[in-house]
Design an enzyme around this catalytic site. Structure first.
Site, PDB file in Angstrom:
ATOM      1  N   THR A  41       0.892  -1.135   0.131  1.00  0.00           N
ATOM      2  CA  THR A  41       0.043   0.362   0.089  1.00  0.00           C
ATOM      3  C   THR A  41       0.733   1.421   0.127  1.00  0.00           C
ATOM      4  OG1 THR A  41      -1.430  -1.424   1.202  1.00  0.00           O
ATOM      5  CG2 THR A  41      -1.911   0.820   1.705  1.00  0.00           C
ATOM      6  N   PHE A 159       4.628 -14.766  10.603  1.00  0.00           N
ATOM      7  CA  PHE A 159       4.297 -15.208   9.022  1.00  0.00           C
ATOM      8  C   PHE A 159       2.990 -16.168   9.440  1.00  0.00           C
ATOM      9  CE2 PHE A 159       4.753 -17.363   5.508  1.00  0.00           C
ATOM     10  CZ  PHE A 159       5.655 -16.780   4.248  1.00  0.00           C
ATOM     11  N   HIS A 236       2.483  -3.227 -16.432  1.00  0.00           N
ATOM     12  CA  HIS A 236       1.902  -1.826 -16.758  1.00  0.00           C
ATOM     13  C   HIS A 236       2.919  -1.694 -17.663  1.00  0.00           C
ATOM     14  CE1 HIS A 236       2.823   2.621 -15.912  1.00  0.00           C
ATOM     15  NE2 HIS A 236       2.030   2.249 -15.446  1.00  0.00           N
ATOM     16  N   ARG A 252       5.139   9.646 -20.019  1.00  0.00           N
ATOM     17  CA  ARG A 252       4.294   9.772 -21.449  1.00  0.00           C
ATOM     18  C   ARG A 252       3.552  10.910 -21.951  1.00  0.00           C
ATOM     19  NH1 ARG A 252       1.833   4.554 -21.940  1.00  0.00           N
ATOM     20  NH2 ARG A 252       1.905   4.313 -19.312  1.00  0.00           N
TER      21      ARG A 252
HETATM   22  C1  LIG Z   1       4.209   0.453  -7.388  1.00  0.00           C
HETATM   23  C2  LIG Z   1       2.328   0.434  -7.228  1.00  0.00           C
HETATM   24  C3  LIG Z   1       1.800   1.687  -7.723  1.00  0.00           C
HETATM   25  C4  LIG Z   1       0.288   1.424  -7.093  1.00  0.00           C
HETATM   26  N1  LIG Z   1      -0.622   2.556  -7.211  1.00  0.00           N
HETATM   27  C5  LIG Z   1      -1.866   2.711  -6.579  1.00  0.00           C
HETATM   28  C6  LIG Z   1      -2.562   4.098  -7.182  1.00  0.00           C
HETATM   29  O1  LIG Z   1      -2.029   4.651  -7.638  1.00  0.00           O
HETATM   30  N2  LIG Z   1      -4.350   3.469  -7.038  1.00  0.00           N
HETATM   31  C7  LIG Z   1      -4.286   2.309  -6.684  1.00  0.00           C
HETATM   32  O2  LIG Z   1      -6.034   2.007  -6.624  1.00  0.00           O
HETATM   33  N3  LIG Z   1      -3.650   1.030  -6.596  1.00  0.00           N
HETATM   34  C8  LIG Z   1      -2.232   0.508  -6.802  1.00  0.00           C
HETATM   35  N4  LIG Z   1      -1.783   0.114  -6.325  1.00  0.00           N
HETATM   36  C9  LIG Z   1      -2.339  -1.156  -5.119  1.00  0.00           C
HETATM   37  C10 LIG Z   1      -2.104  -0.789  -4.994  1.00  0.00           C
HETATM   38  O3  LIG Z   1      -1.549  -0.547  -3.678  1.00  0.00           O
HETATM   39  C11 LIG Z   1      -2.710  -2.481  -3.780  1.00  0.00           C
HETATM   40  O4  LIG Z   1      -3.397  -3.211  -4.739  1.00  0.00           O
HETATM   41  C12 LIG Z   1      -2.872  -2.811  -2.382  1.00  0.00           C
HETATM   42  O5  LIG Z   1      -2.516  -1.489  -1.780  1.00  0.00           O
HETATM   43  C13 LIG Z   1      -3.739  -3.512  -1.630  1.00  0.00           C
HETATM   44  O6  LIG Z   1      -3.391  -3.528  -0.353  1.00  0.00           O
HETATM   45  P1  LIG Z   1      -3.539  -4.342   0.558  1.00  0.00           P
HETATM   46  O7  LIG Z   1      -3.648  -3.934   1.765  1.00  0.00           O
HETATM   47  O8  LIG Z   1      -4.474  -5.739  -0.466  1.00  0.00           O
HETATM   48  O9  LIG Z   1      -2.512  -5.746   0.806  1.00  0.00           O
HETATM   49  P2  LIG Z   1      -1.257  -4.490   0.748  1.00  0.00           P
HETATM   50  O10 LIG Z   1      -0.680  -3.318   1.092  1.00  0.00           O
HETATM   51  O11 LIG Z   1      -0.149  -5.524  -0.010  1.00  0.00           O
HETATM   52  O12 LIG Z   1      -0.549  -5.862   2.321  1.00  0.00           O
HETATM   53  C14 LIG Z   1      -0.209  -6.873   2.619  1.00  0.00           C
HETATM   54  C15 LIG Z   1      -0.220  -7.374   4.430  1.00  0.00           C
HETATM   55  O13 LIG Z   1       0.079  -8.434   4.732  1.00  0.00           O
HETATM   56  C16 LIG Z   1       1.211  -8.660   4.491  1.00  0.00           C
HETATM   57  N5  LIG Z   1       0.796 -10.400   4.835  1.00  0.00           N
HETATM   58  C17 LIG Z   1       1.274 -10.996   3.584  1.00  0.00           C
HETATM   59  N6  LIG Z   1       1.813 -12.035   3.617  1.00  0.00           N
HETATM   60  C18 LIG Z   1       1.624 -12.961   5.344  1.00  0.00           C
HETATM   61  C19 LIG Z   1       2.066 -13.610   5.578  1.00  0.00           C
HETATM   62  N7  LIG Z   1       2.122 -14.841   5.045  1.00  0.00           N
HETATM   63  N8  LIG Z   1       1.727 -14.017   6.842  1.00  0.00           N
HETATM   64  C20 LIG Z   1       1.523 -13.186   7.502  1.00  0.00           C
HETATM   65  N9  LIG Z   1       1.303 -11.266   7.038  1.00  0.00           N
HETATM   66  C21 LIG Z   1       1.848 -11.323   5.804  1.00  0.00           C
HETATM   67  C22 LIG Z   1       2.354  -8.359   4.410  1.00  0.00           C
HETATM   68  O14 LIG Z   1       3.252  -8.279   5.480  1.00  0.00           O
HETATM   69  C23 LIG Z   1       1.354  -7.048   4.617  1.00  0.00           C
HETATM   70  O15 LIG Z   1       1.551  -6.339   5.775  1.00  0.00           O
HETATM   71  C24 LIG Z   1      -0.387   0.167  -6.445  1.00  0.00           C
HETATM   72  C25 LIG Z   1       0.343  -1.008  -6.694  1.00  0.00           C
HETATM   73  C26 LIG Z   1       2.164  -0.318  -7.151  1.00  0.00           C
HETATM   74  C27 LIG Z   1       2.881  -2.288  -6.950  1.00  0.00           C
END
Ligand SMILES: Cc1cc2nc3c(=O)[nH]c(=O)nc-3n(C[C@H](O)[C@H](O)[C@H](O)COP(=O)(O)OP(=O)(O)OC[C@H]3O[C@@H](n4cnc5c(N)ncnc54)[C@H](O)[C@@H]3O)c2cc1C
Ligand code: SF4
Ligand code: SF4
Ligand code: FES
Lengths: 536, 241
Positions: A41, A159, A236, A252
Site C-alpha cells: 500500500t 508469518f 504496466h 508519457r
Molecule cells: C507501484 C505500485 C503503484 C500502485 N498505485 C496504485 C494507485 O495509484 N491506486 C490504486 O488504487 N492502486 C495502486 N496500486 C495497487 C495497490 O497499491 C494495492 O493493490 C493495494 O495497496 C493492496 O493492499 P492490501 O491491503 O490488499 O495489501 P498490501 O498492502 O500488499 O498488504 C499486505 C499485508 O499482508 C502481509 N502479509 C502478506 N503475507 C503474509 C503472511 N504470510 N503472514 C503475515 N502477513 C502477511 C504483509 O506484511 C502486508 O502487511 C499500486 C501498486 C503498486 C505495486
C-alpha cells in the site's frame, strides 16, 4: 481469545481492524510478516477513486459504468455498485481520520468539496483523490496512527502458515513467529485475510515489493477455499528494464516517446495500457530493445515535471534521461484474482473467515482493474469486512481447539532445517519469475502455457532438493523467503491452469491462439479447488 | 562491472564481500544473500525508497540501502540506538512506540473545518515521512536518554498539531513535555540524516513555541541553561548545532 484477528497491515487490514473497533469488537489483533509499515500500500502514488465531482461533473453511476466497462463483463455488478457508492463515504472517513489529501480552492462550504482530484486512465472524468505523490503511504500511515490510538494489538513479524479449520469453521491460525523462531497458535472468533496479491511470483519482472507472494491466498486454498480469476494479471507498460521500478504514466502524458533501438516509434504512447503493453511486447519478441525517450522534452522541463522519476532512473539504470533514452519493459503490477468470497466477504467454505483487498476476489475488477480502484476497494471493503467480521463474533461461542495443530507445523518447519546447506533455493525464485514472464506473460498460447505448467511442476517437485542456507531459528529471513517461494510454487500451477482453460482473450488475459473475446463460453469465473496435501 | 569491497559485522566478525558498484546497496545485499551467504539478514521491501525498511548506516551515516551505491571500503552497519537483532536488521518496536508516547494522531476531528491548499502545505512535508528511522539513529540524545520521544515521533506530533482539522492540540502538547521537545539539543543531526528532506529539528522548535503558547516553559531554564548540556563526553557539542 481474540474477537477479530486481521492478517496483513496494508490498507485493507488496517481499515478492517479500525472498522472492527468501531463496530464494538474488543480484542483485535493485526498480524503481519513484516514490520507494520512495510506493505504494498505504501507504494501506491496515483490515487483513490471516488465520484466527488470536485473538478468535473461526476456521478456514482458514471464510476460504476467505467468500472464495469474496464472489467469486460466479468465484474459482479452488485459488488461494483456497493464499492462505488461507498467511495465518497470512504474518502470522508479517511478525511476524518486525518489523511492529508491534496486540496483545491473552492467556494462551497463542506470539507469534502476541497479535495483535489486527478485523471487516471480509463476514467471518464477526474476522479482520483490523492495526497501529493504519496497517496498510499499517507493513507496507510494515518490508518496506522489510528490503530495506535485505539490500542489495537500488533503481532509483529508473524508469518501466516495455515488456517485452522474444523467442521467448516475457522478456529484460529498457525503462525511462524519470525523474531523468536517458534510456531504460534492464535485462536480467534473471526479471521480476516488481508495479505495482498501475488505479483512477486514474477520475480524480477514486477513493480511489486519483495514478499507480495500470495501467502494468504495459498493458505486459504489449502484450507478449502476456492480461488478465482487467477489468470488475470495486470501489466504496466513502463517498468525500468533492470530494476522493474515503476515509471508512472505521467512520463508519457508529458510527451515521452516509446522507441526501439533504432529510435523509431511504433505505437501511440497515449493509447490504453493494454494496447501499449501489447505493442511493446511484440517488439521485444522480435528481438528489439524498447526505450522511453524523454530527451526532446529538455532538461529544464524534465527537472521540473518529473524530479522523482529522474532521480530513480539515474540511480537504478545508471543513465541520465536528459541525454539518453531509458530502457524499459512491461512488468507485472497487480493481480486481479484471489480468494473467492461472497457478498459479505466471507469465504463460503470457511465460516468466520473473511478476505479483503488484493488477496481477495470481490469481483469488482473483473478482467482488468481501473487505476485508483484498488485503493478504493481496500478502504471501502476493509470497512465493511471489519464490521461483518465483528457481527459474526456474536454468534461464536468460546471454544478451545482440542488438537495440537502446532505440532504438525513444527515438524514441517523442522524438516526444512534438516539439511540447510543443500544448494540455495534462491535460484528457483529466479527461474520461476523468468518462466512466468516468458510463458505466462502479456501474450499467451497453449504451447507456452503447457510449457510453463511443466516447468513450474518440476520446480515444485525439486524444492526439497534445495536448502535455506541459514540454520538459525530466530530472524531467519531465508526461511521466510523459502516459505514465500513454496506458496508461490503451490499457486503457480493453479493459475497457469486457469489461463489454459480460458481459451479466449479478455482484458489482461490475451491468448494468441484465441484472440477474440468469447462471451458464449467464457463469460464466467474460473474457480479452482485444491485437493492436495496440506503440506507438500 | 566495477567491483568494490564492502565490510560489515556478521556474528561479531568483520566480513568482506565483493559487490558491484553499479547497483544499489540493497541489490548488492540480495546478490550476496542469493549467491554467497544466505544467512545475511536485513529488512527491505519496496526497493523504491518508500517503505522505509531498508535504512542502515554506511561509514557512520544513515542511508536507504535501496538508494545508495556502494563504494570501495564502505562499512555497513545496522541503525544505531535500536535493538540490533541480527546482522543489519534492528527491532523497530520500541521506536514505533514513541508515536504512542507522543500521542501522534488526530484526536478530535473538527467537523466545520474546510481545508485549503495552504493548509495542505502546512503538513505536506512532515507527512512525507516514510518511517525509516534514520533520524532516530542519528540523534545523539538517545545515547543518554533512551526514553526520549525522538525526532520522527515529534515531527509526526507536529504534523497533527498543525492539522487544522484537529479541535484541540492540548493532548499532544501535554504528551511531549517529558522526554520530549525540551530534551532535544537542536543539533540538527536528524535533519541531515533524513532521506526525504524533512526537518525534524525545525518541527521541534515549532513545537516548543506551541508549548510556550500553551503555558509550558523550558524546564532547563531554572538551571540557567538554554538547552541541556551533556558536555562533550558524548562525542558531540550541542552548542555548535
Ligand atoms: C507501484 C505500485 C503503484 C500502485 N498505485 C496504485 C494507485 O495509484 N491506486 C490504486 O488504487 N492502486 C495502486 N496500486 C495497487 C495497490 O497499491 C494495492 O493493490 C493495494 O495497496 C493492496 O493492499 P492490501 O491491503 O490488499 O495489501 P498490501 O498492502 O500488499 O498488504 C499486505 C499485508 O499482508 C502481509 N502479509 C502478506 N503475507 C503474509 C503472511 N504470510 N503472514 C503475515 N502477513 C502477511 C504483509 O506484511 C502486508 O502487511 C499500486 C501498486 C503498486 C505495486
Ligand atoms: S535536533 Fe534534536 S531530535 Fe534532532 S538529532 Fe539533534 S537532538 Fe535529536
Ligand atoms: S523524519 Fe525522515 S529520517 Fe526520520 S523517519 Fe521520517 S523519513 Fe526517516
Ligand atoms: S526497500 Fe523500501 S525504502 Fe528501501
Amino acid at each position: 481469545m481474540l474477537d477479530v484477528l486481521v492478517i496483513g497491515s496494508g490498507g485493507a487490514g488496517l481499515s478492517a481492524a479500525l472498522a472492527a473497533k468501531e463496530a464494538g469488537a474488543e480484542h483485535i489483533a493485526i498480524a503481519s510478516k513484516f514490520p507494520p509499515m512495510q506493505t504494498q500500500t505504501t507504494m501506491a502514488q496515483g490515487g483513490m477513486n471516488a465520484a466527488l465531482g470536485n473538478l468535473e461533473k461526476d456521478h456514482i453511476a458514471l464510476h460504476i459504468d467505467d468500472t464495469l466497462k474496464a472489467g469486460r463483463g466479468l465484474c459482479d455488478e452488485e459488488m461494483v455498485r456497493l464499492m462505488c457508492s461507498e467511495a465518497p463515504q470512504s474518502v470522508a472517513w479517511l478525511e476524518k481520520l486525518g489523511v492529508p489529501f491534496s486540496r483545491i480552492k473552492t467556494t462551497e462550504n463542506e470539507a469534502l468539496s476541497t479535495i483535489a482530484q486527478r485523471y487516471l486512465g480509463g476514467a471518464s472524468v477526474k476522479r482520483a483523490c490523492y495526497a501529493q505523490d504519496y497517496t498510499g503511504l499517507k493513507i496507510l500511515h494515518t490508518l496506522y496512527d489510528q490503530t495506535r490510538k485505539y490500542n489495537i494489538i500488533y503481532l509483529y513479524e508473524y508469518f501466516l502458515l495455515d488456517l485452522i479449520v474444523e467442521d467448516g469453521y475457522v478456529r484460529g491460525v498457525l503462525f511462524w513467529d519470525i523474531a523468536h523462531g517458534e510456531v504460534r497458535t492464535v485462536i480467534a472468533k473471526s479471521v480476516i485475510l488481508a495479505t495482498g496479491g501475488f505479483g512477486a511470483m514474477y520475480h524480477n519482472h514486477t513493480t511489486n515489493m519483495y514478499g507480495t507472494s500470495g501467502d494468504g491466498i495459498a493458505a486459504a486454498f489449502r484450507a478449502g477455499a476456492m480461488i478465482s480469476d487467477m489468470e488475470f494479471v495486470q501489466f504496466h507498460p513502463t517498468g525500468l528494464y533492470g530494476s522493474n521500478i515503476l515509471i508512472s504514466e505521467s512520463a508519457r502524458g508529458e510527451g515521452g516517446y516509446l522507441v526501439d533501438q533504432k529510435g523509431e516509434r511504433f505505437v501511440d504512447e497515449l493509447a490504453p495500457r493494454d494496447v501499449v503493453v501489447h505493442a511493446i511486447y511484440e517488439q521485444m519478441n522480435k528481438g528489439n530493445r524498447i526505450y522511453l525517450d524523454l530527451r526532446h522534452l529538455g532538461k529544464e522541463k524534465l527537472e521540473s515535471l518529473l524530479p522523482q522519476e529522474l532521480a530513480l532512473i539515474r540511480l537504478h539504470e545508471n543513465i541520465d534521461p536528459v541525454f539518453e533514452p531509458i530502457p524499459i519493459k512491461p512488468v507485472v503490477h497487480y493481480t486481479m484474482g484471489g480468494i473467492d468470497i461472497d457478498k459479505t466477504m466471507e469465504i463460503p467454505t470457511i465460516k468466520g473467515c473473511f478476505a479483503v483487498g488484493e488477496c481477495a476476489n470481490s469481483k469488482v475488477h473483473g478482467a482488468n482493474r481501473l487505476g485508483g480502484n484498488s485503493l478504493l476497494e481496500i478502504i471501502a471493503f476493509g470497512r465493511i469486512v471489519g464490521e461483518n467480521a465483528t457481527n459474526y463474533t456474536h454468534y461464536v461461542r468460546e471454544k478451545s481447539i482440542d488438537k495440537d495443530y502446532a505440532q504438525r507445523a513444527k515438524d514441517d518447519i523442522d524438516n526444512i532445517f534438516v539439511d540447510v546447506h543443500k544448494p540455495s533455493f534462491y535460484s528457483l525464485r529466479q527461474k520461476l519469475g523468468e518462466c512466468l514472464y516468458q510463458n505466462v506473460g502479456i501474450i499467451r498460447d497453449e504451447f507456452n502455457l503447457q510449457q510453463a505448467l511443466q516447468e513450474v511442476t518440476l520446480l515444485q517437485a525439486s524444492l526439497s532438493k534445495y536448502g535455506i542456507g541459514d540454520s538459525e531459528f530466530k530472524h531467519n529471513q531465508a526461511l521466510t523467503e523459502y516459505l514465500e517461494l513454496r506458496n508461490m510454487l503451490m499457486l503457480a500451477p493453479a493459475f497457469i491452469s486457469a489461463a489454459l482453460v480460458r481459451q479466449e482473450s479478455r482484458g489482461a488475459h490475451y491468448r494468441k491462439d484465441y484472440p477474440k473475446m468469447n462471451d458464449k463460453a467464457f463469460l464466467k469465473h474460473i474457480r479452482l479447488h485444491y485437493q492436495g496435501e496440506m503440506y507438500g | 562491472m566495477d567491483k568494490v569491497l564492502i565490510k560489515m559485522m556478521q556474528n561479531d566478525k568483520e566480513t568482506i564481500y565483493k559487490v558491484s558498484s553499479k547497483q544499489t546497496l540493497l541489490a548488492a545485499l540480495y546478490e550476496i544473500k542469493e549467491t554467497q551467504n544466505a544467512s545475511l539478514t536485513f529488512n527491505a521491501g519496496c526497493r523504491a525508497s518508500v517503505c522505509g525498511t531498508c535504512a542502515m548506516r554506511v561509514n557512520g551515516r544513515e542511508v536507504l540501502a535501496c538508494a545508495y551505491k556502494p563504494k570501495e571500503g564502505d562499512f555497513i552497519e545496522p541503525l544505531a540506538y535500536h535493538t540490533k537483532v541480527r546482522d543489519l536488521k534492528v527491532d523497530k518496536r520500541t521506536t514505533l512506540d514513541t508515536l504512542v508516547k507522543a500521542k501522534a494522531w488526530l484526536h478530535h476531528y473538527n467537523e466545520t473545518t474546510q481545508l485549503t491548499p495552504k493548509d495542505e502545505y502546512l503538513t505536506e512535508r512532515q507527512s512525507d515521512c516514510i518511517m525509516c528511522e534514520s533520524c532516530y539513529s542519528a540523534c545523539p540524545v538517545f545515547a543518554v536518554n533512551s526514553n526520549f520521544i525522538g525526532p520522527f515521533a515529534l515531527t509526526r506530533a507536529y504534523r497533527y498539531v498543525e492539522d487544522r482539522r484537529e479541535k484541540s492540540t492540548t493532548y499532544i502538547i501535554d504528551a511531549i513535555q517529558n522526554n520530549g521537545v525540551w530534551d532535544c539539543t537542536l543539533c540538527g543531526e536528524c535533519t541531515i540524516a533524513c532521506p526525504k528532506g524533512i526537518d525534524p529539528k525545525n518541527d521541534i522548535v515549532m513545537l516548543r513555541t506551541k508549548s510556550v503558547q500553551q503555558g509550558y516553559s523550558d524546564p532547563n531554564f531554572s538551571f540557567g541553561f538554554g538547552t541541556p548540556d551533556f558536555g562533550r563526553d558524548f562525542g558531540f557539542d550541542p552548542s555548535t548545532g
